[in-house]
Design a protein around this motif. Structure first.
Motif: not given
Length: 99
Positions: A84-92, A94-95
């Motif tokens: 979940d933490t890694e996905m948050s990094t990717v989404k941030m 990309l944003e």
């Protein structure tokens, strides 16, 4: 200086030649292997850097991407799930790229 050929345009864009940031760290691991830390990776950059020094890259393994440690995978095409933490990094990231 690295020349990058735009891959997904089917030759419609000319090659891009630009300076890249220097390697942050180079560490010799054995007589025939070493680790290179870069922060700005371009298409085939490591292979081109090694070729310029007279070396041939036989295998290449990415250990980190966007601050995410990548587990060693045994087979080509193998993958692992992001936390979940890694996905948050990717989404941030990309944003930020979309701004």
């Amino acid at each position: 200086v690295i020349t990058t050929f735009v891959q997904r345009t089917k030759g419609k864009k000319p090659p891009l030649t630009a300076s890249t940031k220097p390697a942050q760290r180079v560490k010799r691991l054995s007589n025939n292997s070493f680790a290179i830390t870069i922060v700005e990776g371009r298409n085939r950059q490591i292979r081109k850097m090694c070729q310029a020094l007279g070396f041939t890259v036989q295998t290449l393994h990415r250990t980190h991407f966007m601050g995410i440690a990548l587990p060693p995978l045994k087979h080509q095409g193998e993958w692992s799930l992001l936390s979940d933490t890694e996905m948050s990094t990717v989404k941030m990231v990309l944003e930020l790229a979309g701004e």
